[in-house]
Structure formats: C-alpha cells, structure tokens
Design a protein around this motif. Sequence first.
Motif, PDB file in Angstrom:
ATOM      1  N   ALA A  88       0.859  -1.189   0.000  1.00  0.00           N
ATOM      2  CA  ALA A  88       0.000   0.000   0.000  1.00  0.00           C
ATOM      3  C   ALA A  88       0.891   1.232   0.000  1.00  0.00           C
ATOM      4  O   ALA A  88       1.944   1.249   0.650  1.00  0.00           O
ATOM      5  CB  ALA A  88      -0.917   0.006   1.217  1.00  0.00           C
ATOM      6  N   TRP A  89       0.463   2.269  -0.732  1.00  0.00           N
ATOM      7  CA  TRP A  89       1.292   3.457  -0.850  1.00  0.00           C
ATOM      8  C   TRP A  89       0.426   4.710  -0.919  1.00  0.00           C
ATOM      9  O   TRP A  89      -0.752   4.660  -1.243  1.00  0.00           O
ATOM     10  CB  TRP A  89       2.183   3.366  -2.083  1.00  0.00           C
ATOM     11  N   ILE A 141      -3.992  -6.982   2.214  1.00  0.00           N
ATOM     12  CA  ILE A 141      -4.366  -5.565   2.087  1.00  0.00           C
ATOM     13  C   ILE A 141      -5.251  -5.143   3.248  1.00  0.00           C
ATOM     14  O   ILE A 141      -5.089  -4.040   3.807  1.00  0.00           O
ATOM     15  CB  ILE A 141      -5.064  -5.324   0.736  1.00  0.00           C
ATOM     16  N   SER A 142      -6.177  -6.013   3.627  1.00  0.00           N
ATOM     17  CA  SER A 142      -7.028  -5.723   4.778  1.00  0.00           C
ATOM     18  C   SER A 142      -6.184  -5.518   6.031  1.00  0.00           C
ATOM     19  O   SER A 142      -6.432  -4.604   6.825  1.00  0.00           O
ATOM     20  CB  SER A 142      -8.031  -6.860   4.981  1.00  0.00           C
ATOM     21  N   TRP A 143      -5.173  -6.356   6.193  1.00  0.00           N
ATOM     22  CA  TRP A 143      -4.288  -6.222   7.353  1.00  0.00           C
ATOM     23  C   TRP A 143      -3.571  -4.870   7.335  1.00  0.00           C
ATOM     24  O   TRP A 143      -3.476  -4.196   8.368  1.00  0.00           O
ATOM     25  CB  TRP A 143      -3.264  -7.358   7.349  1.00  0.00           C
ATOM     26  N   LEU A 144      -3.061  -4.471   6.175  1.00  0.00           N
ATOM     27  CA  LEU A 144      -2.363  -3.189   6.080  1.00  0.00           C
ATOM     28  C   LEU A 144      -3.285  -2.027   6.427  1.00  0.00           C
ATOM     29  O   LEU A 144      -2.911  -1.126   7.189  1.00  0.00           O
ATOM     30  CB  LEU A 144      -1.803  -3.010   4.668  1.00  0.00           C
ATOM     31  N   ILE A 145      -4.490  -2.046   5.891  1.00  0.00           N
ATOM     32  CA  ILE A 145      -5.434  -0.953   6.137  1.00  0.00           C
ATOM     33  C   ILE A 145      -5.796  -0.864   7.616  1.00  0.00           C
ATOM     34  O   ILE A 145      -5.943   0.231   8.169  1.00  0.00           O
ATOM     35  CB  ILE A 145      -6.699  -1.135   5.278  1.00  0.00           C
ATOM     36  N   ASN A 146      -5.897  -2.015   8.271  1.00  0.00           N
ATOM     37  CA  ASN A 146      -6.358  -2.048   9.655  1.00  0.00           C
ATOM     38  C   ASN A 146      -5.251  -1.929  10.693  1.00  0.00           C
ATOM     39  O   ASN A 146      -5.538  -1.634  11.861  1.00  0.00           O
ATOM     40  CB  ASN A 146      -7.143  -3.336   9.924  1.00  0.00           C
ATOM     41  N   ASN A 147      -4.001  -2.135  10.291  1.00  0.00           N
ATOM     42  CA  ASN A 147      -2.933  -2.176  11.284  1.00  0.00           C
ATOM     43  C   ASN A 147      -1.870  -1.099  11.131  1.00  0.00           C
ATOM     44  O   ASN A 147      -1.074  -0.904  12.058  1.00  0.00           O
ATOM     45  CB  ASN A 147      -2.249  -3.553  11.243  1.00  0.00           C
ATOM     46  N   ILE A 148      -1.823  -0.424  10.020  1.00  0.00           N
ATOM     47  CA  ILE A 148      -0.858   0.660   9.848  1.00  0.00           C
ATOM     48  C   ILE A 148      -1.519   1.979  10.256  1.00  0.00           C
ATOM     49  O   ILE A 148      -2.605   2.317   9.776  1.00  0.00           O
ATOM     50  CB  ILE A 148      -0.361   0.739   8.388  1.00  0.00           C
ATOM     51  N   GLU A 149      -0.859   2.687  11.143  1.00  0.00           N
ATOM     52  CA  GLU A 149      -1.437   3.916  11.696  1.00  0.00           C
ATOM     53  C   GLU A 149      -1.805   4.912  10.590  1.00  0.00           C
ATOM     54  O   GLU A 149      -0.994   5.227   9.727  1.00  0.00           O
ATOM     55  CB  GLU A 149      -0.438   4.572  12.666  1.00  0.00           C
ATOM     56  N   ALA A 151      -3.786   4.493   8.124  1.00  0.00           N
ATOM     57  CA  ALA A 151      -4.103   3.922   6.813  1.00  0.00           C
ATOM     58  C   ALA A 151      -5.603   3.917   6.540  1.00  0.00           C
ATOM     59  O   ALA A 151      -6.033   4.228   5.420  1.00  0.00           O
ATOM     60  CB  ALA A 151      -3.543   2.505   6.704  1.00  0.00           C
ATOM     61  N   ARG A 152      -6.402   3.569   7.542  1.00  0.00           N
ATOM     62  CA  ARG A 152      -7.852   3.513   7.338  1.00  0.00           C
ATOM     63  C   ARG A 152      -8.394   4.884   6.951  1.00  0.00           C
ATOM     64  O   ARG A 152      -9.207   5.011   6.030  1.00  0.00           O
ATOM     65  CB  ARG A 152      -8.535   2.987   8.602  1.00  0.00           C
ATOM     66  N   LYS A 153      -7.932   5.930   7.620  1.00  0.00           N
ATOM     67  CA  LYS A 153      -8.407   7.283   7.328  1.00  0.00           C
ATOM     68  C   LYS A 153      -7.983   7.698   5.911  1.00  0.00           C
ATOM     69  O   LYS A 153      -8.787   8.241   5.142  1.00  0.00           O
ATOM     70  CB  LYS A 153      -7.853   8.272   8.343  1.00  0.00           C
ATOM     71  N   LYS A 154      -6.737   7.413   5.545  1.00  0.00           N
ATOM     72  CA  LYS A 154      -6.257   7.763   4.207  1.00  0.00           C
ATOM     73  C   LYS A 154      -7.028   6.998   3.141  1.00  0.00           C
ATOM     74  O   LYS A 154      -7.333   7.530   2.067  1.00  0.00           O
ATOM     75  CB  LYS A 154      -4.766   7.477   4.088  1.00  0.00           C
ATOM     76  N   ASP A 155      -7.350   5.746   3.446  1.00  0.00           N
ATOM     77  CA  ASP A 155      -8.101   4.945   2.489  1.00  0.00           C
ATOM     78  C   ASP A 155      -9.499   5.525   2.278  1.00  0.00           C
ATOM     79  O   ASP A 155      -9.989   5.617   1.154  1.00  0.00           O
ATOM     80  CB  ASP A 155      -8.191   3.504   2.986  1.00  0.00           C
ATOM     81  N   GLN A 156     -10.139   5.908   3.364  1.00  0.00           N
ATOM     82  CA  GLN A 156     -11.488   6.482   3.269  1.00  0.00           C
ATOM     83  C   GLN A 156     -11.493   7.777   2.462  1.00  0.00           C
ATOM     84  O   GLN A 156     -12.490   8.111   1.819  1.00  0.00           O
ATOM     85  CB  GLN A 156     -12.039   6.733   4.683  1.00  0.00           C
ATOM     86  N   GLU A 157     -10.380   8.481   2.491  1.00  0.00           N
ATOM     87  CA  GLU A 157     -10.281   9.742   1.764  1.00  0.00           C
ATOM     88  C   GLU A 157      -9.712   9.555   0.349  1.00  0.00           C
ATOM     89  O   GLU A 157      -9.439  10.531  -0.352  1.00  0.00           O
ATOM     90  CB  GLU A 157      -9.416  10.719   2.562  1.00  0.00           C
TER      91      GLU A 157
END
Length: 494
Positions: A88-89, A141-149, A151-157
Amino acid sequence: MSDNYVLGIDQSTQGTKALLFNKKGILTARCDLPHKQYVNESGWVSHDGNEIYENVLKLVPLVVKKAGIDKKEIVCMGISNQRETSIAWEKASGKPIAPAIVWQCSRAKDIAEKLEKDGYNLMVREKTGIPLSPYFPASKISWLINNIEGARKKDQEGELGYGTMDSYLIYRLTNGASYKTDYSNASRTQLFNLFSLSWDDVIGKIFGINIRNLAEVCDSNAEFGTTDFNGYLEDKIPILGVMGDSHGALFGQGCHKEGMVKATYGTGSSIMMNIGDKLIHSRHGLVTSLAWGFNGKVKYVLEGNLNYTGAVISWLKDSVGLIESASEVEELALSANPTDRTYLVPAFTGLGAPYWKNDAKAIISGMSRTTGRAEIVKAALDCIAYQITDVIAAMAEDAGVTISGLRVDGGPTRNKYLMQLQSDLTGIPVQAPDLEELSGMGAAYCAGIRYGLYNEKDIFNNINRELFQPSMTLSEKEQKYKGWKEAVSLITRN
C-alpha cells in the motif's frame, strides 16, 4: 547497425532482474539486484517497496551497459512480478506506507480464519476461484489498512493505492500517471470476480476494502503507461506487457493451448494448466485463475501453489548449515543411501495446494540410525518433486485429462537429479529449457508482440529444451510416493 530491443523487468521474491531481448527475441543481457528479506520473530516476511523500485531504476542503466547498446534502441517493456506480495502506498508521493507483505507471510491468517468461520468461504471461492487463505492479497491488504497507523483514514479519503507489485511499479514508473494492473494479477487477489471480470464489491466489503480504490484492470497486452525511468531515457517507452510471474512463465513456455502444463521452480512453486476459455472449479484443492487477457479475451488456468520448494534449499544452507551452496545438493543427493526412507515435509509456513493446511508444521520422518547429512539433503530435494507431483495429480482429476508432458523453468531445473525424479514420479516427460528467465521473457514477448516487433507464431521457437523421460519402475514409484503421502498425513490428519 542499430537494433530494436525489448526490456523485461522481472520483479521476484529474492530480487529483481532486467532483461534485454533483441528483435529476434534472443536474450542479449541480464542484470540482477537482490533486495533484503525482512523476517521478524513472528515469522512475518516483508520487503521494502522503495528499495525494489530504486533497484529497477539502477538495473536499467546496468543492463544497457552490459549489452553495449544505445539506450535509444529500447522500444518498449514488459513487467512480470511476484504475484501475491501486497503493498500500500500514498498516491501523492508514491511512497509505501509500510513494508510489502510477501506472499509467503501468513500474518493475516486471523482475517481469513474469521471470514471462514462466518461462512464466507464457499461464496468467495465460487466467485474468485480461490479458497480463503492469508496467502492471497485480500487478507494482506485488509491487514495493512487495519494495522498501519492512519491507513484507514487515508483509504477512506481516497489517498491510498494498494495491490500487487505490478500496480505499484507501474504507478511509480509513470510518476502516478497510471494506476493499472492486468487480468492475471487481479485474478490472484481474491477480490476479482471471474464471472463478471471485475472487482467484486461484496467481497471487498467483507474484507473492509473499497474496490473503487483498486487499480484499473486491463488486458495483459494493454498500454500501461510510459516511463523514462526517472529521466534516464531521453524519450519515454510504453509498458505493453504485464503478467504475474507464473503467468508470464506459462506464456513464455508456449503453453498457449488447452491442457498444456508448466511448473515454475522458484522460492516457492506454481504449477499451472491452461484450461482455455471455460472456467473449471477445482474439486481437489487447486485454484482457478486467469491465465491472461489479450485483446478483450481471457483464458483460464488451474493452479497449485507451494510455499517451499527452492526455499527448502535456502533453509539447508542458511538455517541448518548442511550445505554451503546450492551447487552441492545434487551431488549429495546422488551419494545418499538409496534405501533410506527419510521424508521432509516443508510446512514451515503451513501447506499450500492441494492440502491448504495453514497451521501445519514442518517435519522430518522415517529416519534411521544410518540417516546422515546426505540423506537429509536428499529428502529436502525430493520434497520439491513430491509436492509438484501432488498438484499435477490433482490437475488431471479436475480437468479430466491425461497430462502428456510438463514444461519446467526456474533455477532448480538445472538439477538433473531433481528433473529425472520429477519425470519418474509423475510418469510423464519433463522438458527443461536452456534458459531460466521464462517469467520476464513471457512479459517481454507479450510487449514485443503488442509493439509489432515480434511475430507470435515464430518467436517461441527460440527455446531449446532438455528432455527427461520416466525410467523408474512402477513398484518403486508407488512405494516412494506412498511413503510421502504417509509423511504428509502426520501433519494433516487433525
């Protein structure tokens, strides 16, 4: 006299290769750069995505210099990649938000296991051809989104890109102008619907992944953008071929017809059968994927994936010190007591196809007082052939065909003992080519054909192959294989 060249970038598990093929499709030069393997105390396996991208930029001038050509003669390029490795980047910078999770890594097993307990396995397998497993990118990918500080917010945006290494490299090489992947890589993510040939919104939701943030899926011979390798080339060249490494090898091996089978021997192995334009769901522990998409039409494959084949040889050298280099293995295997019945089942990170036992542990069984270094090394080498035989037997059952031959590629295929054993155990001829770079060659040939430099009917005639024919007696073969199945049952019966 000037020539035209096709560049192949093969981004694999242990390192990255740059390959130059001339206008006749002959390999002119190859350069390799390794990247660091990060393995922590929990057994998590990671790669530095930025290091891999920088290695690609370094490799292109190196291979041009080695070939002694004018860089202006490179007309197009293709990319093959280690498939299930996920990254993820940040879209703005192109920089990874965390190390890539390597295909071998099972850190996301809790995600896959929870979804299986919740009853999603059948639905996911029916749509994607793949059973729930941490091996595949959806869980990673789910793990990255949920465990990297953050990441979830950046993904939503909508600020994150994520996927397999091809989409990441395309994004970086085009400076963010192209966010694409091909059918072969998409079909391995466990997020792609094999019937609609599109990302599946329902599956995305159960993994917590917004499919609208995934890359655009294209034919394997589409135009994926243009690159000058961060200014190295004076004029940008098009990226015209992209395939997962095993699909690239299938294409490069010339397995273009239904029923043809190839096995890639690398860190792990992929055994793949071209099943044509009709989808077949496996009943014997294999997965169904897309071979490739060309000009708006796709072909399907049955495939079995093994976590530890060539990596077993690395284990012998790096972890237990039984060998100093891989070149010793064949001689030791030949010197071993032929009556020894030691078996190594390399379930270091669970067992892949056709067993899919994520919690299995590796074992050595059948040792006697006379079992020594040579016998253990032989058992480690033999387990490669046994695992591939398991998968080929499952393929024949699923497809309802008699497999008439096996085309092989990868570094371990130089081991004549291993290739003869593979032919003996499967009972079919094995053809080993005189070059190793089938994955990168397949992607480069795909690009060269799309560019118009190569004629598809003629270009695959450049490969010379060594033939291994079955020579073991049926009773000996059955005895050996029975012993293997008994050893496997020790770790799969519960």
